[in-house]
Design an enzyme around this catalytic site. Structure first.
Site, mmCIF file in Angstrom:
data_model
loop_
_atom_site.group_PDB
_atom_site.id
_atom_site.type_symbol
_atom_site.label_atom_id
_atom_site.label_comp_id
_atom_site.label_asym_id
_atom_site.label_seq_id
_atom_site.Cartn_x
_atom_site.Cartn_y
_atom_site.Cartn_z
ATOM 1 N N ARG A 136 -4.817 28.290 -4.201
ATOM 2 C CA ARG A 136 -5.239 27.532 -5.262
ATOM 3 C C ARG A 136 -4.986 26.112 -4.751
ATOM 4 N NH1 ARG A 136 -5.244 29.427 -10.572
ATOM 5 N NH2 ARG A 136 -5.737 31.596 -10.363
ATOM 6 N N THR A 143 1.001 -1.026 -0.043
ATOM 7 C CA THR A 143 0.088 0.084 0.105
ATOM 8 C C THR A 143 0.801 1.093 -0.236
ATOM 9 O OG1 THR A 143 -1.555 1.424 1.453
ATOM 10 C CG2 THR A 143 -0.344 -0.293 2.578
ATOM 11 N N THR A 158 -1.944 10.154 -9.466
ATOM 12 C CA THR A 158 -0.456 10.124 -10.127
ATOM 13 C C THR A 158 0.522 9.521 -8.831
ATOM 14 O OG1 THR A 158 -0.298 12.207 -8.975
ATOM 15 C CG2 THR A 158 -0.718 12.281 -11.238
ATOM 16 N N GLN A 159 -0.042 9.563 -7.698
ATOM 17 C CA GLN A 159 0.671 9.060 -6.642
ATOM 18 C C GLN A 159 0.951 7.239 -6.619
ATOM 19 O OE1 GLN A 159 -0.032 11.326 -2.753
ATOM 20 N NE2 GLN A 159 -1.824 11.261 -4.259
ATOM 21 N N ARG A 160 0.165 6.914 -7.347
ATOM 22 C CA ARG A 160 0.297 5.227 -7.429
ATOM 23 C C ARG A 160 0.749 5.045 -8.843
ATOM 24 N NH1 ARG A 160 -5.489 3.970 -5.304
ATOM 25 N NH2 ARG A 160 -5.927 2.975 -7.299
ATOM 26 N N ASP A 199 -0.030 3.786 1.296
ATOM 27 C CA ASP A 199 -0.320 4.472 2.535
ATOM 28 C C ASP A 199 0.556 4.330 3.656
ATOM 29 O OD1 ASP A 199 -2.554 5.315 0.841
ATOM 30 O OD2 ASP A 199 -4.092 4.227 2.016
HETATM 31 O O1 F6P Z 1 -5.167 2.709 -0.272
HETATM 32 C C1 F6P Z 1 -4.481 3.374 -1.527
HETATM 33 C C2 F6P Z 1 -5.259 4.438 -1.906
HETATM 34 O O2 F6P Z 1 -4.642 5.199 -3.026
HETATM 35 C C3 F6P Z 1 -5.531 5.556 -0.725
HETATM 36 O O3 F6P Z 1 -4.515 6.508 -0.740
HETATM 37 C C4 F6P Z 1 -6.784 6.320 -1.408
HETATM 38 O O4 F6P Z 1 -7.619 6.799 -0.568
HETATM 39 C C5 F6P Z 1 -7.498 5.051 -2.167
HETATM 40 O O5 F6P Z 1 -6.659 3.941 -2.361
HETATM 41 C C6 F6P Z 1 -8.122 5.702 -3.388
HETATM 42 O O6 F6P Z 1 -8.864 4.338 -3.970
HETATM 43 P P1 F6P Z 1 -9.466 4.408 -5.553
HETATM 44 O O7 F6P Z 1 -8.488 4.072 -6.175
HETATM 45 O O8 F6P Z 1 -10.145 3.224 -5.475
HETATM 46 O O9 F6P Z 1 -10.089 5.470 -5.455
#
Ligand code: F6P
Length: 345
Positions: free
Chosen positions: A269, A128, A276-278, A130
């Site tokens: 703003r 994760t 983008t973080q994933r 997170d």
């Molecule tokens: O658990 C990873 C995460 O990217 C969280 O940081 C975020 O709240 C959630 O998943 C978003 O999920 P989804 O891509 O299903 O909107």
């Protein structure tokens, strides 16, 4: 060694940089053991639908630098589908899958734990961005996501400075502020709001006004999507929940930017980093961590260590009970956050 002919591997929950490193490591080590590997498509959904592909070393060639997951993913919870868990076990038997490597966060691993208790042997790998899973120092994917957020905030500094603006940057992480704290600290954010410590918008506004008065006429505010405040009531933009009951967060930066502008009169703003973080290629750190965790998962199967998760403890990768990892969220301790507060200036 356990009597295994075929194992399965699935990736569940949000995608995350480094998933392909785990898949590659599991395939290489399992094949070296003389086992077959079934790649389960779309997380637990693939076990419900018996949707698998055979994986060979050739299939995982060149995937290490790729973001996402070659197996695809979903947030399907078989325990929320009538007869779902039984169906997963029945399909595993039909497909000859002796045991399964579940790569995921608390939800995916929680399912793996329950299924093991019901007789379908699973092991876990902690994933994760997170970094909120217990019983492991880090989850793979986290370092890449923090780097992306930090790079983005570096870029926001120059724009904010050129325009004399405040920019509020919303960072993912659900109810844990790890990414916001680390990325904010790394990119010298002028204030950081996280879920673990209720932040004061008033104090933040005072700091911003003082900055402008002394000639530093811009500000970068890092805010967790799940941040809590002592003096500001933020309504999450959405109240929808997923199959595991998690609320879909998002929208805090917009509300906070509006509030800061109202309280200070400074042009403010918002930027939402969102997915983008994933995305994109994992850092070397996450490729190596994913590889080590995947390798360990296969070793755990060899030893019959089921309902266990591969975990990073200091420099070692060890087996820990999944139960321990999912029992409570690993959140940012106050003392850790306190360091970042020194630079709220
Ligand atoms: O658990 C990873 C995460 O990217 C969280 O940081 C975020 O709240 C959630 O998943 C978003 O999920 P989804 O891509 O299903 O909107």
């Amino acid at each position: 060694m356990a009597d295994i002919k075929k194992i399965g591997i699935l990736t569940g929950g949000g995608d995350c940089p480094g998933l392909n490193a785990v898949i590659r490591a599991v395939v290489f080590k399992a094949i070296d053991n003389g086992w077959e590997v079934a790649g389960v498509k779309y997380g637990w959904k693939g076990m419900l639908n018996a949707d698998t592909v055979p994986l060979t070393k050739k299939d995982v060639e060149g995937i290490l630098p790729l973001g996402g997951t070659i197996l695809k993913t979903s947030r399907t919870n078989p325990f929320k589908v009538e007869g779902g868990a039984e169906k997963v076990i029945e399909n595993a038997k039909k497909m000859g899958i002796d045991c399964l490597v579940a790569v995921g966060g608390e939800d995916t691993l929680g399912v793996a734990n329950k299924l093991t208790k019901m007789g379908f042997a699973c092991v876990g790998v902690p994933k994760t961005i997170d970094n909120d899973l217990g019983a492991t120092d880090y989850t793979f994917g986290y370092q890449t996501a923090v780097q992306i957020a930090s790079d983005a905030m570096d870029r926001l500094h120059t724009t904010a400075k050129s325009h004399d603006r405040v920019i509020v940057c919303e960072v993912m992480g659900r109810h844990a502020g790890w990414m916001t704290t680390d990325a904010g600290m790394s990119a010298s954010a002028h204030w950081i709001f996280i879920p673990e410590v209720k932040g004061s918008v008033d104090e933040c506004c005072k700091m911003l006004k003082a900055r402008y008065e002394r000639g530093d006429r811009y500000g970068i505010i890092a805010v967790s999507e799940g941040a809590l405040f002592s003096d500001f009531d933020v309504e999450a933009a959405s109240r929808e929940t997923d199959a595991f009951g998690h609320v879909k967060l998002g929208g805090v930066a917009k509300a906070l930017a509006k509030e800061i502008e109202k309280r200070t009169g400074l042009e403010t703003r918002e930027v939402v980093l969102g997915h983008t973080q994933r995305g994109g290629s994992p850092l070397a750190y996450d490729r190596v961590l994913g590889t080590r965790l995947g390798y360990k998962a296969v070793e755990m199967i060899e030893k019959g260590q089921f309902a266990m998760m591969a975990s990073l403890r200091g420099e070692k990768v060890e087996a820990v009970p999944i139960e321990e990892a999912v029992k409570e969220l690993k959140t940012v301790p106050e003392g850790y956050y306190k360091v970042s507060k020194t630079f709220f200036n």
